[in-house]
Design a protein around this motif. Structure first.
Motif, mmCIF file in Angstrom:
data_model
loop_
_atom_site.group_PDB
_atom_site.id
_atom_site.type_symbol
_atom_site.label_atom_id
_atom_site.label_comp_id
_atom_site.label_asym_id
_atom_site.label_seq_id
_atom_site.Cartn_x
_atom_site.Cartn_y
_atom_site.Cartn_z
ATOM 1 N N ALA A 24 0.824 -1.209 0.000
ATOM 2 C CA ALA A 24 0.000 0.000 0.000
ATOM 3 C C ALA A 24 0.853 1.251 0.000
ATOM 4 O O ALA A 24 0.441 2.289 -0.522
ATOM 5 N N LEU A 25 2.050 1.173 0.583
ATOM 6 C CA LEU A 25 2.982 2.303 0.648
ATOM 7 C C LEU A 25 4.327 1.866 0.087
ATOM 8 O O LEU A 25 4.700 0.687 0.193
ATOM 9 N N PRO A 26 5.091 2.789 -0.484
ATOM 10 C CA PRO A 26 6.442 2.445 -0.962
ATOM 11 C C PRO A 26 7.416 2.362 0.209
ATOM 12 O O PRO A 26 8.277 3.223 0.392
ATOM 13 N N LEU A 27 7.294 1.325 1.002
ATOM 14 C CA LEU A 27 8.065 1.204 2.242
ATOM 15 C C LEU A 27 9.453 0.659 1.931
ATOM 16 O O LEU A 27 9.768 -0.502 2.189
ATOM 17 N N HIS A 28 10.286 1.538 1.363
ATOM 18 C CA HIS A 28 11.650 1.157 0.993
ATOM 19 C C HIS A 28 12.525 2.395 1.088
ATOM 20 O O HIS A 28 12.090 3.503 0.770
#
Length: 322
Positions: free
Chosen positions: A66-70
């Motif tokens: 859901a989020l660009p968690l990087h």
């Protein structure tokens, strides 16, 4: 002696018993119910803030996050959280009850942050177990970044309920974020081949939001002019902050010597922020145009406000004597 009023005729106001009723606080026409702000704020924070990410995910056939968690997308992660938080905070102006509205928008942002972070963290751990991206310290750090950025954005947007200066500052930060956000959305829609045109459009979108922020603050009363430098400073430094995060993100990777090299990476990003804040590295034309347009529109609006509604200018002595 007071005679009773005839049947069917209301009594005069002077003989009506009891004190006059106080002014009732009626809801504004068209105001949303307070409860509706909670799901709306959640949708604005996630869909509004991360539209560029969601469009890119659909173009790739769907993404599990859901989020660009990087860490490599650190600037985009902060961009979406702050922009979405500001948009959600601004929703409090849609209802007449300030306290409940702020509580509802805060709850909506908190719900969206919680759900998307839990889903994205689980997706990263499942797809890249044992890697640097799935390291608990990395995910914890990114989680803190998202929470703090969302809170900062919501506080900025919520300041709009305090009056036009607060709304102007919130819009000023959006003006600084607009080029990156608009550029990301347009690049997903039009493709990277139209880079030059997209970059120009994104830059002028920031100028348009900046002009709106200055007009919202206005020039009436004249003390509002004190807020113009605050609006300009907020818009000016927001873009370089994102640029610094763009530089910092790639240095937060496996094999970079973390956490020992973190201080050096942050110091280098700070230098990038200083260079990006210099007028030598900025196109000043959109800023000048935004300021001139805002000044002209604000001057016209201030003149109308000083005259009052329906007030006509006084006739000149020549026309009066005639």
């Amino acid at each position: 002696m007071t005679w009773p009023a005839p049947l069917g005729v209301p009594a005069p106001a002077a003989v009506v018993a009891g004190p006059p009723p106080g002014p009732a606080r009626l809801p504004r026409r068209g105001a949303l119910p307070t409860w509706a702000l909670l799901p709306l704020a959640a949708a604005v924070w996630w869909v509004g803030g991360y539209l560029w990410w969601l469009l890119g995910s659909s173009a790739r056939g769907g993404s599990a996050m859901a989020l660009p968690l990087h860490t490599s997308v650190l600037s985009g992660l902060v961009l979406g959280a702050v922009a979405g938080g500001i948009g959600a905070g601004l929703l409090a102006r849609l209802t007449g009850r300030r306290g409940p509205a702020l509580a509802a928008t805060a709850g909506g942002v908190a719900l969206a942050v919680l759900v998307t972070l839990v889903q994205s963290s689980s997706a990263v751990r499942g797809a890249a177990a044992g890697s640097f991206a799935a390291d608990p310290r990395v995910l914890t750090g990114l989680t803190v970044v998202v929470v703090c950025a969302a809170l900062a954005g919501w506080l900025l947007g919520s300041a709009a309920v305090l009056g036009r200066p607060g709304l102007g500052v919130a819009l000023a930060v959006l003006a600084g974020l607009a080029p990156s956000w608009v550029g990301g959305v347009l690049s997903r829609l039009a493709g990277p081949e139209a880079h030059t045109a997209l970059d120009r459009t994104a830059t002028w979108s920031g100028a348009a939001v900046l002009a709106l922020a200055l007009v919202v603050v206005g020039l009436h009363p004249p003390a509002r002019l004190v807020w113009w430098p605050v609006v300009l400073v907020a818009a000016w430094f927001t873009g370089p902050a994102l640029t610094a995060l763009v530089y910092l993100g790639p240095s937060l990777r496996s094999g970079a010597g973390l956490p020992g090299t973190l201080f050096d990476s942050v110091s280098a990003a700070w230098q990038v922020f200083g260079e990006a804040s210099s007028p030598d590295f900025r196109d000043l034309t959109p800023w000048v145009v935004a300021g001139v347009v805002a000044l002209a529109v604000s001057a016209v609006l201030a003149t109308r406000l000083r005259r009052g509604p329906g007030e006509r200018p006084e006739p000149s002595p020549v026309s009066a004597s005639a």
